[in-house]
Every structure is written in structure tokens, then in C-alpha cells.
Scaffold this active site. Structure first.
Site, PDB file in Angstrom:
ATOM      1  N   GLU A 186       0.852  -1.181   0.000  1.00 12.59           N
ATOM      2  CA  GLU A 186       0.000   0.000   0.000  1.00 12.59           C
ATOM      3  C   GLU A 186       0.898   1.245   0.000  1.00 12.59           C
ATOM      4  O   GLU A 186       1.276   1.732  -1.043  1.00 12.59           O
ATOM      5  CB  GLU A 186      -0.944  -0.041   1.214  1.00 12.59           C
ATOM      6  CG  GLU A 186      -2.135   0.848   1.024  1.00 12.59           C
ATOM      7  CD  GLU A 186      -3.409   0.312   1.673  1.00 12.59           C
ATOM      8  OE1 GLU A 186      -4.397   0.994   1.566  1.00 12.59           O
ATOM      9  OE2 GLU A 186      -3.412  -0.777   2.281  1.00 12.59           O
ATOM     10  N   GLU A 234      -2.443   0.625  13.244  1.00  8.12           N
ATOM     11  CA  GLU A 234      -3.580   0.992  12.400  1.00  8.12           C
ATOM     12  C   GLU A 234      -4.899   0.796  13.136  1.00  8.12           C
ATOM     13  O   GLU A 234      -5.802   1.613  13.041  1.00  8.12           O
ATOM     14  CB  GLU A 234      -3.563   0.100  11.153  1.00  8.12           C
ATOM     15  CG  GLU A 234      -4.745   0.306  10.233  1.00  8.12           C
ATOM     16  CD  GLU A 234      -4.589  -0.455   8.931  1.00  8.12           C
ATOM     17  OE1 GLU A 234      -3.916  -1.504   8.948  1.00  8.12           O
ATOM     18  OE2 GLU A 234      -5.128  -0.004   7.908  1.00  8.12           O
TER      19      GLU A 234
HETATM   20  C1  BGC Z   1      -5.376   2.540   4.575  1.00 11.56           C
HETATM   21  C2  BGC Z   1      -5.920   3.596   5.475  1.00 11.56           C
HETATM   22  C3  BGC Z   1      -6.845   4.406   4.634  1.00 11.56           C
HETATM   23  C4  BGC Z   1      -8.001   3.491   4.348  1.00 11.56           C
HETATM   24  C5  BGC Z   1      -9.200   4.103   3.713  1.00 11.56           C
HETATM   25  C6  BGC Z   1      -6.501   1.635   4.235  1.00 11.56           C
HETATM   26  O1  BGC Z   1      -6.165   0.542   3.472  1.00 11.56           O
HETATM   27  O2  BGC Z   1      -4.278   1.870   5.121  1.00 11.56           O
HETATM   28  O3  BGC Z   1      -5.099   4.187   6.337  1.00 11.56           O
HETATM   29  O4  BGC Z   1      -7.154   5.663   5.065  1.00 11.56           O
HETATM   30  O5  BGC Z   1      -7.561   2.344   3.661  1.00 11.56           O
HETATM   31  O6  BGC Z   1      -9.914   3.258   2.888  1.00 11.56           O
END
Ligand code: BGC
Length: 853
Positions: free
Chosen positions: A457, A733
């Protein structure tokens, strides 16, 4: 009494003003003096071209460039002296030097030199011999690439940049760098050499398999070496079709998957004169658009620190796992000796599984695996160059002989920003939490503000930086990097008509269409607003104003006559503790409520920005819009008693902090209800990305300071300190990325390094310690320490644009001592915890207050 001194002038937000893109860079300086209450009356500027100017003004931050705009490649010295209102005068500051880069597309003569398509896959080498005369007076290298590059002159790398040119929205803006290479050239034969790698340009990026070749399928170097001779003549060497290419020792390089390096394949002396490249392939010359090339507004990514392993562990199958004691973004550097052709393997992970093996599942499709094949003979030192990993643990396989702890270090890599803020208190858990926030910022400012540094990501998710920007701008000088990122945001927005959920934007399932998303798209408004508040940069607000208004106009249209934005898919209060692991958007707070609250909030910030930018008509219009959205929110989501729909912590935090409830009594009731909810939840957190930055402030405003402290100091799951008790060294997270039984959250999306929930650090700075800006750039400070939570001392310091500000307090028995340092040329309103009602006004200097509380 000593007279004031002036630090060297700085230009825009640059750390190193060589090759800047602003022809009329704004100037700032910090005055140092122990004269109390020092305020600037006037400044004098001298620029190397003979311009001197006296300006009757108290401004010392981002003041206008005094003379004619600079031309491309122009170098100018600047110094300043100041006069105080008290009649004091400083000496001239030391000279500072600024030099522009190539300001116009027509300055670029370099083509895009590309290795032939059959050399792609690893990291191809490019080289070119040339001759130089003597004496050389100066030489500049202007350089960038399609893909990542490292560049060498006569066998020496020209810079310490990592992952250059970083990631921008390449089809709109590609950053180049300017290097002073005078000292690397010599009379006679010279060689310039470069290594290219896929990086973001051509490599795989994104989740669900991601995409490769997003920006193009050919790597290319764009470089222009300009040599000025002492006799006044000049020569320019550019990337053209006279370069030659060959495969290098890096046989595979991917940001996610890691790097494969075979040292036996390194052609000896390839980037120095005298190397025979007749067997190398000629490069292709591709076209590129020089109008896309932009100078940096902030520092590059560099190797910022190295960490030695804290321990060597043995995994379940006897494997060696090094523990660096800290979760970072970076990579390993090894020193190894062994037979030629022997391969050492390095795998990376943030956490261990319960059997003690590397937990690779959270990395999803990021292999994070580097291998090094030895050349053999002497000890060899190696560090991958075109990848970065998020890790605390590294598994080392195939080490020849016995591995010593000093054979391996972890190299921390991130944007080389200046650290500007710190916080400490009497609570070690809180201090660790704060350290974790700092480390998560470091892990997620690898050129652009990202969500996480480890899995497939690492995207510039707008919502994450939207909530974290206040904490970020206190901890580090991140105005330069964020200025660049916001330019990308505006560019993507203009093209797509909305603010994408991540910037740079690439199409990825399920985000095929760019849909307007509350709290994420609001980064367009909140981030420039925050930087302006923290640095006083009105120019940034002016530059972003069209982007800010475009976003608010769009969501206003979506909300329609009702002023309620309650349609379309939303991410809502993402990842609140009640959201199921696989459905993070199913938080308890109504997404329409979140979206409408943000409409009112962003409209208000745009109105305030318009007023500052001298647009009273816009200011009135957006204030009216904010009022209507707030009234609509109040009618739709709040009862007469101040009960807010959903009755969640986030719903109240939004309603209170964004000023959405009409009437004091309803606000009071809502505040009481929020405190009740927090109580009833055993002071465990109930918010996601949206509510988390707001809840402690909402409680504080409601007079429930102790509840805010209890929430912050809670150690049971979910809470901020829960992660600390579980050994976290970065912000997670999810509140429970690691479950109470020590196993990893089964959610497919489980990172251990996401800064969003660390947004609370801003409350720690502003409220626990009590250091906040009252005016843009901390020209005036609000000092309002709020002791509580059983803490016996706390301290925050911040290098404001005017110099170091500091607030610390200590409680001994019933006695509270507060110490405040106010920078020169600023004032502070000091609110003491035990009255008086009105603040005490102070000027620069150190101030001590004692109170019985
Ligand atoms: C990310 C997040 C992001 C979110 C929103 C995730 O996969 O890691 O931090 O804001 O998706 O869809």
C-alpha cells in the site's frame, strides 16, 4: 543586556536552498536575544547584487523577496539585520546563499535516455565518458528520472538521496534535484554513471495485486551537467543517445518485494574513466515533457539514523531473527565475508507470530525480501538501494560463518525533515506513546505522507494526513514536503473533478472511480489550513485556495438544498473499535453525520481562509454556507436536549468541536452526554480515524478534563496505551492490531505503523503541556497548561518560525510551577490553571509562575 543576533536567513521551507524553484523566495529569520519582550520594529536586507532595503515592519517570517526575481541558475547571498522597538539593533546575520534551479522548460536540453527494453527487470546501468577542461569554476548537475535513480561522477555518488526522485503525480509533476558537483570533476577524462530502478514509476504499486507500469514501461534518466570554466566559457553535457547501458548487479528491485543483488555482476570501475563500454548497448533517446519538471519544496529522503540489533532470537525452525527494538521504515546494511556466489537472504516483518516466526501475513503482497550474492574474498558491505521496508525484525538466512550482532545495522530512511517539537511527562507510558507517534511519522514520511510503510500500500491516503497534520507540523518541519503533496492533490483534483482518497492517485480496485469521500477529501482544506496556522504560510493558502474551494463547492452541490451530505459511499469513522475486522467502514457513527459535519467544518475553514486572503465576498458566502450546514446538522442529527444521532463518542466529538449545535444548553448537554458515554465505556476509546483527533479536546471543552486524561491513560483495550502495554514501538492501524492474547488481528488490513490514531499527540502538546498557536506561525502563543491525570510534570517545546517556545509545569504537593519560554518577536497569552479568568500577557523571554492548586 546583550543586543539581538540574527540567525542565517532561510528561504521558503528549504533546508538546503540549492536549486530552488521559487524565483522570489520568501525570507525568514530567527532573532536571538535575552532582551525581554523584544519586538522587531524594522529590518534591513542586503542582497549580494547590491540591493539594500530597510522595511518598517515587525514581520520576520516568510517576508517578500526584496528585489527583482531571480533568473534560472542565479545565486544570491542574503543577510539581514533587525531593529527592535526598544531601540536595540542587531549586527548583520551571516550571509545565506540561495540558488535557483532551472525555472523554465526551455532551460532543459536533456532528453530522456532509456536503457533498451531488453535490459529492464533489474536496475540497469548507464554511463557516458566526457572530457572537461580546467580550471572549472563551478558545475551543477540537474537530474531526475522516470523510475528511481542513483548517479555517480567518476565513481563517487553525487548525493545521499534515497529513492530519488521520490513519488509525485508523475504525469503532472516530476521533481528534479540540483547538485553542486564542482568538486567531483577533474581536468581531462570524466565519467558520469547512473543506475535506474522501477520504483513507483514502473514498479508494482497498490493493494489487491496492485498495478505495474502505472506511469510508463520504460525507465529513463534525465540529466544535465553544466560546467562553468574560470575563463567564462561553459559546457553542458546532457542525457542523449551517446550513453551506453548494461545490466548491473541488481537483478530485481521492487519497493514492496525487495532487492536482489549479485555482487559478481558489478562491472569493476564502470562509472569511472578508462572503462571499456564497447560491449554495452547504446541507449534509446525518448521524449519527455520538460514542463513537468519541478524543483523540490522540501528535503529528499535520506538515511537518517542507524540502529544496531537489540537481540538475536531463534525462530521455531532454528532461523536467526534480529530484533532492532524499534519498528521503522528503512532497510539493512550488512558486512559479510564468504565465498563467491554464496547468497544471504534478509526478510523483514513488523511483528512475530506466536510461535516466534516472522509474521508475514500483514505484509499481504509485499515480499520484503532482499538477497545478496557475495563477490567473495574481502569483507563486503551492502545495503539495498531501491527498496524500503517497514520492519522491526529481520530474518537472516544463509549467513556464511557465525553472525555477529555488529555485522548488521538497520538504516532508518525517511524525508530528512528538521525535528521541531517534543513532549515529555512524568508518565513513562505516555512518553512511549509520544515516541511511538514520532516513529510513526518517521515511518510514514518517506517522501510523501503515507498510511503505512510495510504492506502493499504505502499510498498517500488523504484522510490519514488530514487528521495527523497538526501533530505532524509540531513534531517536524513538514511544510516543504506537504506543499509538494498538496500541489499533487490539486493537480489530480483538477483532472478528476474531486479529491482522490489517495494522492498520487492510481486506479485500483475497488477504487475505480474517484468518489468524493468525507474526511479524506477534506485534506484539500484542512492540510493547507493547518500548515498556515503552524507556519504562517499565507502563500500556501493562496496557492491551494482554488483546490480548497473546488472541494467545498463540490460537496455543497452533493449535499444539495438540504445541506446534508448523506448520499454515496463513505469511509465514515473508519476503524472505530466496533467495526468488524473485515468491514472497517461499518463504524457506529452515521457516515452521513460525519460527512455533513465535515462539510460545515471545511466551509468554515475556507471562509476564514478567504478572509485572510482578502476575499470578503467569498468569506461571507462560505461562512453563510457553514452556518447553513451546521444548522442542517443540528436539525437532522441533534435533539432539543443535545442528544446526537447514534449516541457515539465520535458523533459528540464532531458536533462539539466543529461547532454544530445551536445554543449553550444543548452544547452543555452534549458535552455531559459525551462524558457520560466515556464513563460508561470504562474510559475505553470508542472512536475511529475521524473521532480520535477530536475527542480529548471535546471533553476538555466540556469541562471533563479528567475524563480526557483517563481516556488517554487507559491501558485496557481499546485505548492508546493498550498498544504501549503490548510492546508497541509505533502507532498501530487498529486499536487492537495485536489482540489481548498476543495474536495478530485476523483482519486482512492490520498494520503496526499507521500514524492516524497518533493524532492525539496534538492534544498532548496543546493541552497537557499547554503550547498552542494563537496566531498563524505562533506569532502569538496560547499558553494554557492543563495539569491532570495524576501527572506531576509535563513539558512541550517547539521550534516555531520565530525560535524555540517551551512550556513546562511541575507539581510538588499543592504547588504548581509553570515555566514558559516565549520566542523573540512574539507574545503569549498565559492562562494559569487556577485563574485569574483573564490571561496574563507576556512578551519574549523566560517566565516563571507559581500557583497553589
Ligand atoms: C489505509 C488507510 C486508509 C483506508 C481508507 C486503508 O487501506 O491503510 O489508512 O485511510 O484504507 O480506505
Amino acid at each position: 543586556m546583550t543586543s539581538p543576533n540574527v540567525d542565517p536567513v532561510t528561504f521558503e521551507h528549504h533546508r538546503d536552498p540549492l536549486g530552488i524553484g521559487e524565483p522570489a523566495p520568501r525570507l525568514s529569520w530567527v532573532v536571538r536575544t535575552d532582551l525581554r519582550g523584544w519586538l522587531q520594529q524594522a529590518y534591513e536586507i542586503e542582497t549580494g547584487d547590491g540591493t539594500t532595503l530597510r522595511v518598517e515592519s515587525g514581520e520576520s517570517v516568510l517576508v517578500p523577496w526584496p528585489g527583482e526575481p531571480l533568473r534560472s541558475r542565479e545565486r544570491r547571498g542574503v543577510r539581514v539585520r533587525v531593529h527592535g522597538r526598544d531601540g536595540s539593533a542587531s549586527d548583520w546575520s551571516p550571509w545565506s546563499w540561495v540558488e535557483t534551479g532551472l525555472l523554465h522548460p526551455a532551460d532543459w536540453r536533456a532528453g530522456a535516455t532509456a536503457p533498451p527494453a531488453d535490459l529492464l527487470g533489474g536496475a540497469p546501468l548507464l554511463r557516458r565518458d566526457f572530457t572537461a577542461r580546467a580550471p572549472i569554476s563551478s558545475a551543477r548537475l540537474y537530474v531526475t528520472a522516470h523510475g528511481l535513480y542513483e548517479i555517480e561522477l567518476n565513481g563517487r555518488t553525487v548525493d545521499e538521496d534515497v529513492l530519488a526522485p521520490g513519488w509525485t503525480s508523475y504525469h503532472h509533476r516530476l521533481r528534479y534535484r540540483t547538485h553542486d558537483v564542482t568538486g567531483l570533476l577533474r581536468e581531462g577524462a570524466n565519467t558520469i554513471g547512473a543506475t535506474l530502478a522501477d520504483g513507483w514509476y514502473r514498479g508494482r504499486i497498490g493493494f489487491h495485486g496492485g498495478r505495474s507500469g502505472v506511469y510508463g514501461d520504460r525507465l529513463a534518466l534525465i540529466a544535465q551537467l553544466e560546467i562553468a570554466y574560470a575563463d567564462g566559457t561553459a559546457e553542458t553535457l546532457v542525457t542523449d543517445d551517446a550513453w551506453r547501458c548494461a545490466p548491473g548487479p541488481v537483478t530485481a528491485a521492487s519497493l514492496y518485494d525487495g532487492e536482489t543483488h549479485d555482487a559478481r555482476l558489478l562491472p569493476d570501475g564502470w562509472s569511472a574513466p578508462g572503462f571499456d563500454d564497447s560491449a554495452w548497448a547504446p541507449a534509446d533517446l525518448l521524449s519527455h515533457d520538460p514542463a513537468l519538471l519541478v524543483a523540490p519544496t522540501g528535503p529528499p529522503v535520506r538515511r537518517v539514523e542507524t540502529l544496531a540489533p537489540a537481540a538475536a532470537l531463534t525462530g521455531p525452525t532454528g532461523e536467526t531473527i534480529l530484533d532492532f527494538g524499534q519498528n521503522i521504515a528503512g532497510r539493512l546494511r550488512i558486512r559479510v565475508q564468504g565465498p563467491a556466489g554464496h547468497t544471504v537472504s534478509l526478510r523483514h516483518a513488523e511483528v512475530l507470530d506466536d510461535d516466534g516466526s516472522l509474521a508475514l501475513r500483514p505484509l499481504r503482497h509485499a515480499a520484503a525480501h532482499d538477497t545478496y550474492t557475495l563477490k567473495g574474498g574481502e569483507p563486503e558491505e551492502w545495503e539495498p538501494r531501491f527498496t524500503v521496508h517497514g520492519f522491526r525484525y529481520a530474518q537472516v538466512d544463509g549467513w556464511p560463518g557465525s553472525l555477529n550482532l555488529d555485522d548488521v545495522v538497520a538504516v532508518v530512511c525517511h524525508t530528512d525533515m528538521r525535528r521541531t517539537g517534543d513532549f515529555t511527562s512524568s508518565d513513562p507510558g505516555l512518553n512511549r506513546l509520544h515516541d511511538n507517534v514520532v516513529w510513526s511519522m518517521r515511518g510514514n514520511f518517506v517522501d510523501l505522507p503515507t498510511d503505512c510503510p510495510q504492506r502493499d500500500e504505502r499510498l498517500g491516503w488523504t484522510g490519514d494526513i488530514q487528521v495527523f497534520a497538526p501533530a505532524a507540523s509540531f513534531l517536524y518541519d513538514c511544510a516543504g514536503p506537504l506543499t509538494s503533496w498538496l500541489a499533487d492533490l490539486a493537480a489530480e483534483q483538477t483532472e478528476l473533478g474531486t479529491v482522490p482518497v489517495f494522492v498520487p492517485w492510481i486506479e485500483l480496485e475497488p477504487f475505480r472511480d474517484v468518489l468524493p469521500t468525507a474526511a479524506w477529501g477534506d485534506a484539500a482544506v484542512v492540510v493547507p489550513w493547518t500548515i498556515h496556522r503552524r507556519t504562517g504560510d499565507l502563500g500556501l493558502l493562496r496557492a491551494q485556495y482554488p483546490s480548497m474551494t473546488a472541494w467545498v463547492d463540490q460537496i455543497t452541490a452533493l449535499a444539495g438544498d438540504s445541506h446534508l451530505w448523506d448520499t454515496g459511499p463513505q469511509l465514515g469513522d473508519w476503524l472505530d473499535p466496533t467495526a468488524p475486522p473485515e468491514r472497517p467502514f461499518e463504524a457506529q457513527t452515521d457516515p452521513g453525520l460525519v460527512a455533513t459535519a465535515y462539510l460545515a467544518h471545511s466551509a468554515r475553514l475556507v471562509a476564514e481562509s478567504a478572509a485572510l486572503l482578502g476575499r470578503p465576498g467569498d468569506a461571507a458566502r462560505y461562512h453563510a454556507l457553514a452556518d447553513r450546514a451546521a444548522a442542517a446538522f443540528d436539525t437532522a442529527y441533534a435533539t432539543a436536549e443535545g442528544k446526537v444521532t447514534g449516541d457515539s463518542q465520535t458523533a459528540y466529538a464532531l458536533a462539539l468541536r466543529f461547532g454544530l449545535l445551536q445554543g449553550d444548553r444543548r452544547r452543555e448537554h452534549a458535552g455531559e452526554r459525551l462524558a457520560e458515554l466515556v464513563h460508561a465505556n470504562g474510559h475505553r476509546i470508542g472512536t475511529g480515524f475521524v473521532g480520535t483527533p477530536l475527542i480529548c479536546d471535546a471533553l476538555t471543552d466540556a469541562g471533563a478534563l479528567e475524563d480526557a486524561y483517563r481516556l488517554l491513560l487507559q491501558t485496557e483495550c481499546p485505548s492508546w496505551l493498550y498498544a504501549v502495554t503490548m510492546g508497541a514501538t509505533t502507532i498501530w492501524e487498529r486499536w487492537d492490531s495485536l489482540l489481548p492474547d498476543g495474536t495478530i488481528n485476523p483482519g486482512e488490513m492490520t498494520s503496526f505503523n499507521h500514524y492516524a490514531l497518533g493524532a492525539v499527540a496534538d492534544w498532548m502538546h496543546r493541552v497537557i503541556a499547554g503550547l498552542a498557536p494563537a496566531e498563524p506561525g505562533y506569532r502569538r502563543l496560547t499558553v494554557r497548561p492543563r495539569p491532570g491525570g495524576g501527572l506531576t510534570h509535563a513539558r512541550a517545546c517547539h521550534d516555531t518560525p520565530y525560535g524555540r517556545a517551551e512550556v513546562s509545569w511541575e507539581r510538588t504537593g499543592a504547588r504548581l510551577t509553570i515555566e514558559v519560554v516565549v520566542p523573540p518577536n512574539t507574545t503569549a497569552a498565559v492562562h494559569l490553571p487556577a485563574g485569574p479568568d483573564h490571561p496574563i500577557e507576556v512578551g519574549s523571554g523566560r517566565h516563571l509562575f507559581h500557583q497553589d492548586v
